[in-house]
Scaffold this active site. Structure first.
Site, PDB file in Angstrom:
ATOM      1  N   CYS A 162     -16.150 -15.870 -12.364  1.00 29.13           N
ATOM      2  CA  CYS A 162     -16.072 -16.870 -13.604  1.00 29.13           C
ATOM      3  C   CYS A 162     -14.818 -17.734 -13.662  1.00 29.13           C
ATOM      4  CB  CYS A 162     -16.406 -16.040 -14.646  1.00 29.13           C
ATOM      5  SG  CYS A 162     -17.856 -14.876 -14.733  1.00 29.13           S
ATOM      6  N   HIS A 294     -12.186 -18.747 -22.845  1.00 32.28           N
ATOM      7  CA  HIS A 294     -13.360 -18.390 -21.845  1.00 32.28           C
ATOM      8  C   HIS A 294     -14.560 -17.807 -22.829  1.00 32.28           C
ATOM      9  CE1 HIS A 294     -14.837 -16.789 -18.257  1.00 32.28           C
ATOM     10  NE2 HIS A 294     -15.058 -15.590 -18.527  1.00 32.28           N
ATOM     11  N   GLU A 305      -9.867 -11.462 -25.684  1.00 31.73           N
ATOM     12  CA  GLU A 305      -9.368 -12.711 -25.475  1.00 31.73           C
ATOM     13  C   GLU A 305      -8.408 -13.216 -26.528  1.00 31.73           C
ATOM     14  OE1 GLU A 305     -10.211 -17.377 -23.962  1.00 31.73           O
ATOM     15  OE2 GLU A 305     -12.039 -15.861 -24.342  1.00 31.73           O
ATOM     16  N   LYS A 326     -19.238 -22.548 -24.130  1.00 34.54           N
ATOM     17  CA  LYS A 326     -20.280 -21.803 -23.629  1.00 34.54           C
ATOM     18  C   LYS A 326     -21.461 -21.663 -24.716  1.00 34.54           C
ATOM     19  CE  LYS A 326     -17.797 -19.133 -20.348  1.00 34.54           C
ATOM     20  NZ  LYS A 326     -16.522 -19.705 -20.396  1.00 34.54           N
ATOM     21  N   HIS A 331     -23.051 -20.177 -19.806  1.00 36.18           N
ATOM     22  CA  HIS A 331     -21.848 -19.793 -18.914  1.00 36.18           C
ATOM     23  C   HIS A 331     -22.138 -20.244 -17.497  1.00 36.18           C
ATOM     24  CE1 HIS A 331     -18.995 -17.649 -16.925  1.00 36.18           C
ATOM     25  NE2 HIS A 331     -18.959 -16.526 -17.433  1.00 36.18           N
ATOM     26  N   PHE A 390     -14.673 -11.467 -13.579  1.00 37.69           N
ATOM     27  CA  PHE A 390     -15.074 -10.235 -13.442  1.00 37.69           C
ATOM     28  C   PHE A 390     -14.070  -9.852 -12.124  1.00 37.69           C
ATOM     29  CE2 PHE A 390     -19.867  -9.515 -14.565  1.00 37.69           C
ATOM     30  CZ  PHE A 390     -19.434  -9.086 -15.949  1.00 37.69           C
TER      31      PHE A 390
END
Length: 403
Positions: A162, A294, A305, A326, A331, A390
């Protein structure tokens, strides 16, 4: 080191087929997420996504090109054409020899992979098209952009889940400021919205079945999207000499690794990336007005976050605007940071902060100004764009208003 500016931008995503349409949707807080249209939808438990509807590749590419271009490559080329046209660049001679392409993707030619697995395993065919490998490889989009626009300098693809787009754009930024290239075409793309792509993500149990609600207490997971965004990064003096319109200046970049867990985010890793980008940009925390988060809509990501932002910015965190687009476009995995950079540029050029839509319930663990549901007019001088992947791979870009 040399200064780096953005002189072109292009996109296609669930919100719009170009930058103007995407910005309009972001201003209106419009949602591009809806029911998926694909084969075997009834076998999926997750049936929503930020899918590009009414897309006709035959209107944009000839038959030979379509045989070579996976959907993610098509999206990249559409975006690159818009960005380079806006920049007004033609690559020839020394400029072509030194300019290049760095793009991000995670799945690469996932549509091609899915189609050909079906062909071999479900339909029992013993042959596949001879261009399957060059169509599905992760560097296909970067290679085709380099060929279409005669870019003969450093060209490659970054795959860091990502954070792929932010890592790619960070590399492009560094190449220009270190004098390795005068112009870099950069950004990212993704098209995982096929049966195999969605089914694989279902297995992680991080997907919402109804909506993406970043930072809201009732959030229940992420929603996949697809598309691309591409930018022209250019050395400032080069852009100035040719009279180019400068959209924004890229002033900092940092990347870190959590070195902790393959899927669970780390507050420390995210905070080090944010503070590293500020340091690289020579920005004080108080200089930053907006962060494109994010903000995936998962329970773990959003609170981590927010905690990282609070740690880095201290009391100024309460003055920051932080939103997740998003919630509107989904995403895009490896392409997500590129599409989100459009919102950062919009904040700097238009003074419009894209909202976090679908926000319904305050969460005390996400107690920041998340620009809920409605876009906001605000004078913005500097922004950050966060990407946390990830594998614990983090990448943060810092931009400021063109001066």
């Amino acid at each position: 080191m040399k200064r780096v500016v953005i002189t072109g931008q292009g996109t296609i995503n669930a919100l719009g087929a170009n930058v103007a349409a995407t910005k309009e949707a972001m201003r209106e807080g419009r949602c591009g997420i809806g029911e998926l249209e694909m084969r075997d939808l009834d076998r999926l438990s997750v049936r929503i996504g930020g899918q590009i509807k009414d897309y006709d590749p035959e209107a944009l590419f000839n038959r030979q090109q379509i045989s070579l271009y996976d959907r993610f490559t098509q999206f990249t080329l559409i975006s690159a054409r818009e960005a380079i046209a806006q920049a007004g660049l033609v690559f020839s001679g020394e400029l072509a020899a030194r300019s290049g392409v760095v793009l991000g993707t995670s799945g690469g030619g996932m549509q091609t992979l899915d189609e050909n697995y079906r062909s071999v395993y479900e339909d029992g065919k013993n042959r596949v098209h001879p261009f399957v490998v060059p169509k599905l490889m992760n560097n296909a989009a970067a290679s085709h952009v380099s060929m279409e626009f005669n870019l003969k300098g450093p060209s490659f693809t970054v795959a860091t889940a990502c954070a792929s787009s932010n890592h790619a754009m960070g590399q492009a930024f560094n190449m220009i400021r270190w004098g390795m290239a005068p112009v870099m075409i950069t950004g990212g793309s993704e098209s995982m919205l096929c049966f195999g792509g969605v089914k694989a993500w279902e297995g992680l149990r991080v997907m919402s079945r109804d909506a993406c609600r970043p930072f809201s207490a009732n959030r229940n997971g992420m929603v996949q999207g697809e598309g691309a965004a591409v930018f022209v990064f250019e050395e400032y003096e080069h852009a100035k000499a040719r009279g180019a319109e400068i959209l924004a200046e890229v002033v900092g970049f940092a990347m870190t690794s959590d070195a902790a867990d393959i899927v669970m985010p780390s507050k420390q890793g995210a905070a080090r990336a944010i503070s590293g980008a500020l340091k690289d940009a020579r920005l004080n925390p108080e200089d930053v007005c907006y962060i494109n988060a994010h903000g995936t809509g998962t329970a773990a990501n959003d609170k981590v976050e927010c905690a990282a932002v609070a740690d880095v910015f201290g009391h100024h965190a309460d003055e920051l605007m932080i939103s997740s687009t998003k919630s509107m476009h989904g995403h895009l995995i490896g392409g997500t940071g590129a599409v989100e950079l459009l919102a950062c540029i919009m904040a700097l050029t238009d003074g419009v902060i894209a909202p976090t839509i679908n926000y319904e319930e305050p969460d005390p663990e996400c107690a920041l100004d998340v620009v809920p549901n409605v876009a906001r007019d605000a004078e913005v001088g500097a922004v950050l764009s966060n990407a946390f992947a990830f594998g614990g791979l983090n990448a943060v870009l810092a931009l400021r208003k063109a001066i």
